[in-house]
Design an enzyme around this catalytic site. Structure first.
Site, short mmCIF file in Angstrom:
data_model
loop_
_atom_site.label_atom_id
_atom_site.label_comp_id
_atom_site.label_asym_id
_atom_site.label_seq_id
_atom_site.Cartn_x
_atom_site.Cartn_y
_atom_site.Cartn_z
N TYR A 115 0.84 -1.20 0.00
CA TYR A 115 0.00 0.00 0.00
C TYR A 115 0.87 1.25 0.00
CZ TYR A 115 -3.44 3.43 1.67
OH TYR A 115 -4.24 4.54 1.82
N LYS A 119 1.55 4.12 -3.12
CA LYS A 119 1.34 5.54 -2.86
C LYS A 119 2.61 6.33 -3.15
CE LYS A 119 -2.93 5.62 -1.15
NZ LYS A 119 -4.03 6.39 -1.78
#
Length: 214
Positions: A115, A119
Site C-alpha cells: 500500500y 502511494k
C-alpha cells in the site's frame, strides 16, 4: 473564479471538498465513474485511458481504495496508481498547472508494504509530469463516515482518541484527522501560488484548514 477539476468526488474526501467549497470562488467539474448529482458539470470515465477534460486552473485527486475493497493488489494499483496518473495526464492536457493529490502518511516508493509503496510510486511519478506546482497531502487515518464498511478503519477510529494520547511530536502525523479538516485544507491549497512540490502531513493540514481559500 478558479476552475477546479475534482476526481473521486463520490468518496469520503471528495464529498468533504464538495460540501466545503464556495461556489463564488470555484467552478467545479467532477471526474469519475459515477455522477454525484451535486454540480452541473460532471465527466464520467472509467480511467482506462486519460479522459478529455475541460480547461481548468487546478485539479484535486481524491481517488483511492483499499486492497480489501478492490479485491486484489492488481485492482488496487489500477485505482491508486493507474487512474491517478491518467487523471493527472488529462489535467495537464486541460491546461492545469497546479495538481493536488490526496496520498497517505508513510508513502514511500521503496516501502516493503505494498500500500505504502504504491502511494510512494504515484507521488514520485506525478512529479515528472511537469506541473508548475504539485501538492501532496499525506494525512493519517481519515475520520468520517464511509458508505462502505472498513472494519479495521472502524476499529481504529473508535480507538483514535486513546491512540492520539501517545502520538506526540513527530508521531502526530500518524494520528487521525477529520475528513472535514482535510477537505478545507485541500481547498486552501488551491489558493497557493508558489512553484514547486510540497508535502503536507497532519500538522500542516490542520494549519491549512484554518486558511481561507483565495
Amino acid at each position: 473564479m478558479k476552475r477546479l477539476l475534482l476526481a473521486g468526488a463520490t468518496g469520503l474526501v471528495g464529498q468533504a471538498v464538495l460540501k466545503a467549497y464556495d461556489e463564488g470562488q470555484f467552478h467545479v467539474t467532477t471526474v469519475g465513474r459515477r455522477a454525484t448529482g451535486q454540480v452541473s458539470n460532471e465527466v464520467l470515465t472509467d480511467f482506462l485511458s486519460a479522459p478529455d477534460l475541460p480547461a481548468a486552473n487546478v485539479a484535486v485527486c481524491a481517488l483511492g481504495t483499499t486492497i480489501a475493497a478492490a479485491g486484489s493488489k492488481k485492482a488496487f494499483r489500477a485505482v491508486d496508481y493507474d487512474a491517478v496518473v491518467r487523471f493527472a495526464q488529462a489535467a495537464m492536457a486541460a491546461s492545469v498547472d497546479h495538481f493536488i493529490l490526496v496520498s497517505s502518511v508513510g508513502s514511500n516508493p521503496q516501502a516493503g508494504v505494498f500500500y505504502a509503496r504504491v502511494k510512494g510510486e504515484v507521488e514520485r511519478d506525478l512529479a515528472t509530469i511537469g506541473f508548475r506546482r504539485l501538492d501532496i497531502a499525506q494525512p493519517g487515518l481519515l475520520l468520517g463516515n464511509r458508505l462502505e464498511s472498513r472494519p479495521v478503519e472502524t476499529l481504529m477510529r473508535r480507538t483514535d482518541p486513546l491512540t492520539r494520547l501517545f502520538l506526540k511530536g513527530p508521531l502526530d502525523r500518524y494520528a487521525g484527522i477529520e475528513v472535514t479538516t482535510l477537505g478545507a485544507a485541500l481547498l486552501a491549497l488551491c489558493g497557493q501560488q508558489e512553484d514547486g512540490t510540497y508535502r503536507h502531513e497532519n500538522r500542516a493540514l490542520h494549519k491549512l484548514a484554518d486558511l481561507k481559500p483565495t
